[in-house]
Design a protein around this motif. Structure first.
Motif, mmCIF file in Angstrom:
data_model
loop_
_atom_site.group_PDB
_atom_site.id
_atom_site.type_symbol
_atom_site.label_atom_id
_atom_site.label_comp_id
_atom_site.label_asym_id
_atom_site.label_seq_id
_atom_site.Cartn_x
_atom_site.Cartn_y
_atom_site.Cartn_z
ATOM 1 N N LEU A 156 3.116 2.363 2.784
ATOM 2 C CA LEU A 156 3.514 1.015 3.152
ATOM 3 C C LEU A 156 4.405 0.405 2.067
ATOM 4 C CD1 LEU A 156 0.052 -0.330 4.394
ATOM 5 C CD2 LEU A 156 1.865 0.736 5.747
ATOM 6 N N PRO A 157 5.278 -0.521 2.437
ATOM 7 C CA PRO A 157 6.152 -1.171 1.444
ATOM 8 C C PRO A 157 5.339 -1.825 0.331
ATOM 9 C CG PRO A 157 6.851 -1.697 3.682
ATOM 10 C CD PRO A 157 5.543 -1.000 3.817
ATOM 11 N N MET B 139 -10.273 20.092 3.885
ATOM 12 C CA MET B 139 -8.942 20.392 3.353
ATOM 13 C C MET B 139 -8.178 19.134 2.951
ATOM 14 S SD MET B 139 -8.456 23.611 3.019
ATOM 15 C CE MET B 139 -10.152 23.587 2.413
ATOM 16 N N GLU B 140 -8.303 18.057 3.733
ATOM 17 C CA GLU B 140 -7.702 16.785 3.327
ATOM 18 C C GLU B 140 -8.715 16.055 2.464
ATOM 19 O OE1 GLU B 140 -5.894 12.605 5.202
ATOM 20 O OE2 GLU B 140 -7.322 13.794 6.333
ATOM 21 N N THR B 141 -8.396 15.861 1.197
ATOM 22 C CA THR B 141 -9.328 15.145 0.330
ATOM 23 C C THR B 141 -9.426 13.683 0.768
ATOM 24 O OG1 THR B 141 -7.564 14.671 -1.249
ATOM 25 C CG2 THR B 141 -8.909 16.648 -1.652
ATOM 26 N N LEU B 142 -10.461 13.018 0.294
ATOM 27 C CA LEU B 142 -10.709 11.638 0.687
ATOM 28 C C LEU B 142 -9.560 10.731 0.262
ATOM 29 C CD1 LEU B 142 -14.470 11.435 -0.305
ATOM 30 C CD2 LEU B 142 -13.506 11.875 1.962
ATOM 31 N N ASN B 143 -9.189 9.832 1.150
ATOM 32 C CA ASN B 143 -8.113 8.883 0.860
ATOM 33 C C ASN B 143 -8.112 7.786 1.901
ATOM 34 O OD1 ASN B 143 -5.571 9.320 2.912
ATOM 35 N ND2 ASN B 143 -6.797 11.181 2.694
ATOM 36 N N CYS B 144 -7.577 6.666 1.573
ATOM 37 C CA CYS B 144 -7.384 5.583 2.537
ATOM 38 C C CYS B 144 -6.448 4.552 1.933
ATOM 39 C CB CYS B 144 -8.716 4.937 2.944
ATOM 40 S SG CYS B 144 -9.563 4.055 1.623
ATOM 41 N N VAL B 145 -5.946 3.659 2.775
ATOM 42 C CA VAL B 145 -5.081 2.564 2.334
ATOM 43 C C VAL B 145 -5.704 1.265 2.805
ATOM 44 C CG1 VAL B 145 -2.811 1.482 2.537
ATOM 45 C CG2 VAL B 145 -2.995 3.972 2.441
ATOM 46 N N ILE B 146 -5.711 0.265 1.943
ATOM 47 C CA ILE B 146 -6.166 -1.072 2.338
ATOM 48 C C ILE B 146 -5.044 -2.053 2.040
ATOM 49 C CG2 ILE B 146 -7.344 -1.357 0.107
ATOM 50 C CD1 ILE B 146 -9.356 -3.179 1.579
ATOM 51 N N GLU B 147 -4.739 -2.891 3.035
ATOM 52 C CA GLU B 147 -3.637 -3.844 2.890
ATOM 53 C C GLU B 147 -4.065 -5.228 3.360
ATOM 54 O OE1 GLU B 147 -0.322 -3.775 5.556
ATOM 55 O OE2 GLU B 147 -1.374 -2.508 7.013
ATOM 56 N N PRO B 148 -3.429 -6.281 2.833
ATOM 57 C CA PRO B 148 -3.758 -7.636 3.280
ATOM 58 C C PRO B 148 -3.122 -7.941 4.632
ATOM 59 C CG PRO B 148 -2.007 -7.716 1.646
ATOM 60 C CD PRO B 148 -2.426 -6.271 1.750
ATOM 61 N N THR B 149 -3.810 -8.745 5.433
ATOM 62 C CA THR B 149 -3.259 -9.245 6.691
ATOM 63 C C THR B 149 -3.417 -10.761 6.701
ATOM 64 O OG1 THR B 149 -5.354 -9.112 7.911
ATOM 65 C CG2 THR B 149 -3.971 -7.132 7.886
#
Length: 720
Positions: A215-216, A341-351
């Protein structure tokens, strides 16, 4: 570009130009149809161009939910397979809850198809009925004259695709109970030749995983965690981290469990994290070695603290002591990593209204609840956008939403103004905990002069997965975690005078369900003991098990059915030097015959013959793949995998020292699906439990060596 997954945003985001027909539920939970203002959240959407979108309430980690749920809708709708696409549901436990989990939206326990079988079929059937009714009104003919096939409605020389009727259909009222097909009318359910819905995207590279989200203005974060479980941060120094190009900042997590290290990209975050020096307090940490823990577990299994099932332990002991012969064995099972195979990850963004989490989300409800509490907002203000997950095996389903909470803490510490992406390295994954629990079993069987069992005394010891979590309220009774003793308690075998006890071990090492949960160790112990019983009494291993099953009982009859099916498919003969095991888990019956080759201390698993009864076989090809994958997963971890500790610190770091199944290790697999009219049951996990003991029993048949301490390499064998 981010997609708004609020209710209205989701509906608009999934619609094409023109009218659309939605099939879903109203606020009161009643199946309904209409346009976006009528339906809260849909299961099926049909656009004006005829495209059918199936809204998938269970995430896809490779187990085939996008294909299975789509099959159920397409079957009842009589849609063309090619005209259907899928989209993951937004977080909304009121509509998309797992029907087996109460008001919880989540995937697990091999329940995706089992709990959705009627729900998604009814959604498809409702859509079909409304389209037919709309066509009947538009064409002025009786509904009974209209045919539906491959997404086209026709009568006489007139025909049109679904989209031509969605506007009128959306104004009609759905019937409470649509007419469902009978099994003899199925054209898709039970067919082998349906291509998986996720295969094309995953093959051509267009499939989007959470790891792909960018994300930007996004900032990357890696967490420096205590090297021992339960350790807390005392102090840290970032002077060397400041020398890393791309480093932004580092902040201690509020729970003192680690340090959030921010950077402009993943590599810089990892490098800066490694450059941060820290001092830790280990006074409340796990400081023992795995050898010390194994001894502790083994002693605890001999005198269980809690009676779990059956006759009193002392009564079983007394009966066994009076028996003519006694079989005894101790088993130990190490901690195991999930290592998707895909290690843990996530994105959190403000809304504008809260936050949005981009994740391969296995338990959206847990994410919403935990993050809302941390951030001081309402659960409905936590939007969850679900993507494909590159495996899980249970790791993405923590009650504490552990990695999402790490991301949320990092997001909060940075001021909640920019998107934050958390990424775990493989080393983080293997050393970061939430393992299959370490377990020990102590088993004694009494036998009379006729070779009959007089008593069975079974003790287990391991850390409970559920005690101390929200699941304790309905899955722990009288201090017995059902996942600790499943597979032993209420075994389908008619075992007289059985007693089961368990000790819940306290350790800071975090544990979690791991593909097939408690059955990973209980099946190995039970099926090894059954093989020992057959050997001690001179009985054929297959015939012994059949003799302990009563075919007047439906469950035992179905278990006998898979045993007989694999016996015949594998051409089993009494006296063969082969391995056999069978097990019931997740309401599914599986039996395995293992063929191996032995050359000195070198062993190769040549072939696995598997028979499975999982009720109605919705997607036989997916079932076959899951049996193959489950057996490979189970085999890979019994061969050489273990998580070991030195002074409380995990020794293994990456695949060179936590070796996964290699191509050379994978045997040929022959799968027999036993036909059944019963409701569908699990397929993602039941292939795991009987694979290990079948192979171990084969090793005994050829070498005379009984392996009760895993992994198998501990017994001196090399697997090639």
């Amino acid at each position: 570009m981010t997609m708004n997954v609020s209710r209205r945003g989701f509906l608009k985001g999934t619609a094409t130009a023109g009218a659309a027909l939605f099939i879903g539920t109203t606020a009161s939970g009643v199946l309904a149809a209409g346009q976006e203002d009528v339906v809260l959240n849909p299961f099926v959407k049909i656009d004006a161009d005829g495209t059918v979108t199936v809204i998938i309430k269970h995430f896809e980690m490779g187990q085939g939910t996008t294909t299975g749920l789509t099959t159920l809708v397409a079957e009842e709708l009589d849609a063309s397979w090619d005209q259907i696409k899928t989209d993951f549901a937004p977080a909304d436990a009121n509509t998309y809850n797992n029907l087996f989990f109460g008001k919880l939206q989540g995937t697990g326990g091999s329940t995706a198809i089992a709990n959705s079988f009627l729900q998604y079929r009814k959604a498809g059937a409702t859509a079909r009925e409304l389209l037919v009714r709309a066509a009947s009104q538009k064409w002025g003919v009786d509904e009974s004259l209209i045919k539906v096939s491959n997404g086209v409605l026709s009568v006489g020389n007139r025909s049109a695709h679904f989209g031509k009727f969605v506007h009128l259909a959306s104004t009609l009222k759905a019937t409470p109970e649509p007419q469902l097909k009978t099994p003899d009318q199925f054209t898709l359910i039970g067919k082998m030749d349906l291509p998986r819905k996720d295969s094309s995207d995953k093959t051509n590279g267009s499939a989007i995983f959470a790891m792909d989200v960018k994300l930007p203005g996004m900032v990357y974060v890696a967490i420096k965690r205590a090297p021992r479980f339960g350790g807390t941060l005392s102090s840290f120094d970032i002077r060397k981290a400041k020398e890393i190009s791309g480093f932004i900042d580092a902040k201690p997590l509020p729970n003192k469990a680690g340090i959030a290290v921010y950077a402009e990209n993943t590599w810089a975050a990892f490098q800066a994290r490694n450059a941060v020096s820290a001092e830790w307090d280990f006074s409340a940490a796990e400081n023992r070695s795995d050898k010390e823990l194994i001894n502790f577990h083994s002693n605890a299994a001999k005198e269980p603290a809690v009676h779990a099932w059956g006759i009193p332990r002392e009564d079983a002991k007394s009966l066994i002591e009076k028996s003519e012969r006694v079989i005894e064995a101790d088993f130990t099972f190490p901690f195991l990593s999930h290592s998707p195979m895909e290690t843990l990850n996530c994105v959190i963004e403000p809304t504008a209204s809260g936050v949005r989490v981009h994740d391969g989300a296995q338990m959206p409800t847990m994410i919403q609840g935990n993050l809302a509490h941390l951030l001081g907002i309402k659960p409905e203000q936590v939007e969850v956008k679900t993507y494909y997950a590159g495996g899980s095996f249970g790791r993405r389903a923590t009650a504490a939403a552990d990695y999402q909470m790490e991301a949320a803490m990092a997001f909060d510490l940075l001021g909640r103004k920019v998107p934050v992406k958390l990424v775990w390295s493989r080393e983080d994954d293997i050393r970061g905990g939430y393992y299959r629990p370490m377990y020990a079993h102590n088993v004694a069987i009494g036998i009379d002069g006729d070779g009959k069992v007089t008593g069975w005394n079974h003790g287990l010891a391991g850390k409970s997965i559920l005690i101390g979590t929200p699941f304790e309220a309905f899955m722990v009774k009288d201090n017995v975690d059902e996942t600790s003793v499943e597979g032993v308690k209420h075994s389908l075998y008619n075992i007289p005078n059985m007693s089961v006890g368990v000790t819940n071990i306290e350790t800071p090492v975090p544990v979690l369900w791991w593909r097939s949960v408690g059955h990973t160790h209980t099946a190995y112990a039970m099926e090894s003991m059954m093989d020992m019983l057959a050997h001690e009494t001179g009985q054929d291993p297959v015939e012994l098990r059949l003799s302990l099953l009563d075919k007047s009982d439906d469950k035992q009859k179905r278990m006998a059915g898979v045993i007989e099916a694999v016996r015949d498919a594998a051409n089993w003969k009494t006296g063969d030097q082969r391995g056999f095991a069978s097990h019931f888990s997740f309401n599914t019956y599986v039996a395995v015959v293992a063929d191996i080759s032995v050359d000195g201390d070198r062993v190769h698993v040549d072939k696995l013959h598997i028979a499975v009864d999982c009720g109605v076989a919705v997607n036989p090809d997916v079932i076959k793949a899951q049996m193959e994958g489950g057996s490979g997963f189970g085999l890979g971890h019994i061969l050489r995998s273990e998580i070991t500790l030195e002074n409380g610190e995990v020794v293994q770091e990456n695949f060179p020292d936590y070796e996964p199944l290699r191509m050379r290790d994978m045997p040929a697999v022959d799968v027999t699906i036993v036909q059944s009219a019963d409701a569908p049951s699990g397929v993602g996990e039941p292939g795991v439990p009987p694979t290990g003991p079948a192979v171990a029993n084969a090793i005994f048949a050829q070498t005379g060596k009984r392996i009760t301490h895993l992994p198998l390499t501990k017994s001196g064998f090399e697997f090639v």
